[in-house]
Write an enzyme that holds these catalytic residues in place. Structure first.
Site, PDB file in Angstrom:
ATOM      1  N   CYS A   1       0.780  -1.220   0.120  1.00  0.00           N
ATOM      2  CA  CYS A   1       0.168   0.013  -0.002  1.00  0.00           C
ATOM      3  C   CYS A   1       0.742   1.211  -0.083  1.00  0.00           C
ATOM      4  CB  CYS A   1      -1.069  -0.152   1.148  1.00  0.00           C
ATOM      5  SG  CYS A   1      -2.250   1.142   0.888  1.00  0.00           S
TER       6      CYS A   1
ATOM      7  N   HIS B   1      -3.733  -5.123   0.195  1.00  0.00           N
ATOM      8  CA  HIS B   1      -3.501  -5.587   1.358  1.00  0.00           C
ATOM      9  C   HIS B   1      -3.447  -7.140   1.331  1.00  0.00           C
ATOM     10  CE1 HIS B   1      -3.138  -1.695   3.536  1.00  0.00           C
ATOM     11  NE2 HIS B   1      -3.987  -1.359   2.718  1.00  0.00           N
TER      12      HIS B   1
ATOM     13  N   GLU C   1      -2.499  -8.905   3.711  1.00  0.00           N
ATOM     14  CA  GLU C   1      -2.964  -9.437   4.988  1.00  0.00           C
ATOM     15  C   GLU C   1      -4.509  -9.198   5.323  1.00  0.00           C
ATOM     16  OE1 GLU C   1      -1.213  -6.751   4.192  1.00  0.00           O
ATOM     17  OE2 GLU C   1      -2.132  -5.012   5.113  1.00  0.00           O
TER      18      GLU C   1
END
Lengths: 255, 203
Positions: free
Chosen positions: B81, B183, B185
């Site tokens: 990001c 992202h 995650e």
């Protein structure tokens, strides 16, 4: 081609347990937040929202622990709200593993708080939650209600979302107090009025009773995401069933 | 034991990045650190980033920046990001900032179009433009989670693109660097697979 519409199950948490009320009262126990979060993740939820409905200082530590536990096991975005009053609260929640924080009453009482929070943590993690109630029985004009539905402010919802956006909100979580817990569907007129007024994403909330309601919230309300609690908690429908219904209606959905 | 340093320059949610790395890891050591001495000992680095780019760049102290840049020059690096955006040439955010100029391309505001909401928030398809080791077991056009208001529209280092009204570059890669706008995650199983691939990546 654009971003997929999202389904967001919501966990209303009271003293470490998931509960669901009707019109914010008559609270019913629905289970352990971590277990429920894992189940929704496995079923394909796009995000999770957790609202700490007690939000008292005594139960705050429990909330941080619950957030940490969910965030350690569930790898989808997690929004946490309820009783968020200052940037210290936000920092604690983000550090515990929340990705976004939703602010409601504190933002209405002090709009500068939105600016302070979005400057510090970025707009992307600041969700302004709005509880809206029709000012009369024509359902064409809505006012902002604070303190979990207890205080009418007289502030016009459309005016307030504009301000919230200008102060730096990254997203709006819009709950119809007239529909919440009724299972009659979202107030799509309200959602449409708000989603056409601003350029940031709007999450529709309050009133889902069946899967068509989710579709209508997006098609008629213009919402980017739909939030529901009770239809998923009591396993009336799985997230997967909800997604299939949305796909069949032609919406872009992540499967 | 392979050591992975997640660079902590005081910004953003590092909890989710380190938890995802731990979930994907078999026997790697995951460090979340701002200590240059520790970072120097790492075999791979992860450069996360959330929030405003100016704050992220300023949060880099001189020593931390020097150490990080030294590692980025030769160790496998995953940038996420704003971490990705910082590696490009410049960004329009915060009235314009000069970035680290490690990858080709500029960061601009997501073009405002009717019916396109900004921030670009949610799940969107990552369309591969070329093969990469980190795409292992990840199908082309898979959904990943995005949240950003600025983007890169073209780059000679682009390896995937995504459409949000306009097409933008969702992944860039050059030698030892893999940089994503989304992202991993927060992207459930496929996100964890990407972390696993990063842990397995040898250069």
């Amino acid at each position: 081609m654009s971003v997929a519409k999202r389904i967001i199950p919501c966990l209303d948490v009271d003293k470490g347990r998931v509960v669901k009320g009707v019109n914010f009262v008559n609270i019913k126990d629905a289970g352990d937040p971590v277990e429920i979060a894992k189940r929704y993740d496995e079923q394909g939820a796009d995000e999770l929202t957790m609202l700490d409905i007690t939000a008292s200082s005594e139960t705050r530590e429990t909330t941080y622990k619950t957030v940490e536990s969910i965030a350690g096991q569930v790898f989808i975005p997690l929004t946490v709200g309820g009783g968020v009053r200052n940037t210290q609260d936000i920092k604690r929640l983000l550090r515990s593993g929340a990705d976004k924080v939703s602010i409601n009453t504190a933002a209405v009482e002090n709009p500068d708080f939105i600016k302070e929070a979005s400057d510090k943590f970025g707009s992307q993690c600041i969700v302004v939650a709005i509880d809206a109630k029709s000012i009369d029985d024509t359902f064409t004009s809505w006012e902002v209600v604070t303190y979990g539905g207890r205080k009418r402010t007289g502030i016009d919802v459309l005016q307030w979302v504009q301000n919230a956006k200008d102060y730096g909100a990254g997203e709006i979580l819009l709950t119809s107090m007239d529909r919440d817990g009724t299972k009659e569907g979202f107030d799509n007129k309200l959602t449409k009025a708000v989603s056409s007024a601003i350029s940031i994403p709007v999450i529709a909330s309050g009133g889902v009773g069946n899967l068509q309601h989710l579709v209508d919230g997006i098609k008629e309300g213009g919402a980017e995401a739909v939030l529901a609690a009770s239809i998923f908690h009591y396993s009336e429908f799985t997230i997967q069933e909800a997604k299939n219904a949305m796909l069949e209606s032609g919406l872009e959905i992540r499967i | 034991m392979t050591k992975i340093a997640v660079i902590d320059y005081g910004m953003g949610n590092l909890h989710s990045v380190s938890k995802a790395l731990e979930a994907a890891s078999t026997n790697e050591e995951i460090l979340v650190t701002s200590e240059p001495e520790l970072i120097k000992t790492a075999d791979k680095i992860v450069l996360p980033g959330v929030g405003a780019i100016k704050d992220c760049l300023e949060a880099f102290s001189d020593e931390l920046r020097r150490t990080t840049l030294e590692l980025i020059s030769n160790k496998p690096t995953l940038a996420i990001c704003v971490g990705m955006q910082m590696l490009l040439e410049s960004s329009e955010e915060n009235e314009g900032v000069t970035c680290l100029k490690i990858l080709d391309g500029k960061i601009v505001k997501i073009p405002p179009l009717i019916d396109i909401k900004v921030p670009h928030m949610g799940w969107n398809k990552v369309n591969f433009m070329s093969d990469h080791f980190l795409w292992k077991k990840i199908p082309d056009r898979s959904f990943f989670y995005f949240v950003h208001s600025y983007c890169c529209l073209s780059s000679s280092d682009a390896i995937s693109e995504t459409s949000h009204g306009t097409n933008f570059i969702s992944t860039l890669s050059k030698e030892n660097i893999f940089a994503v706008q989304f992202h991993p995650e927060k992207s459930q199983n496929l996100g964890l697979q990407l972390y696993k691939n990063f842990l397995d990546w040898k250069i």
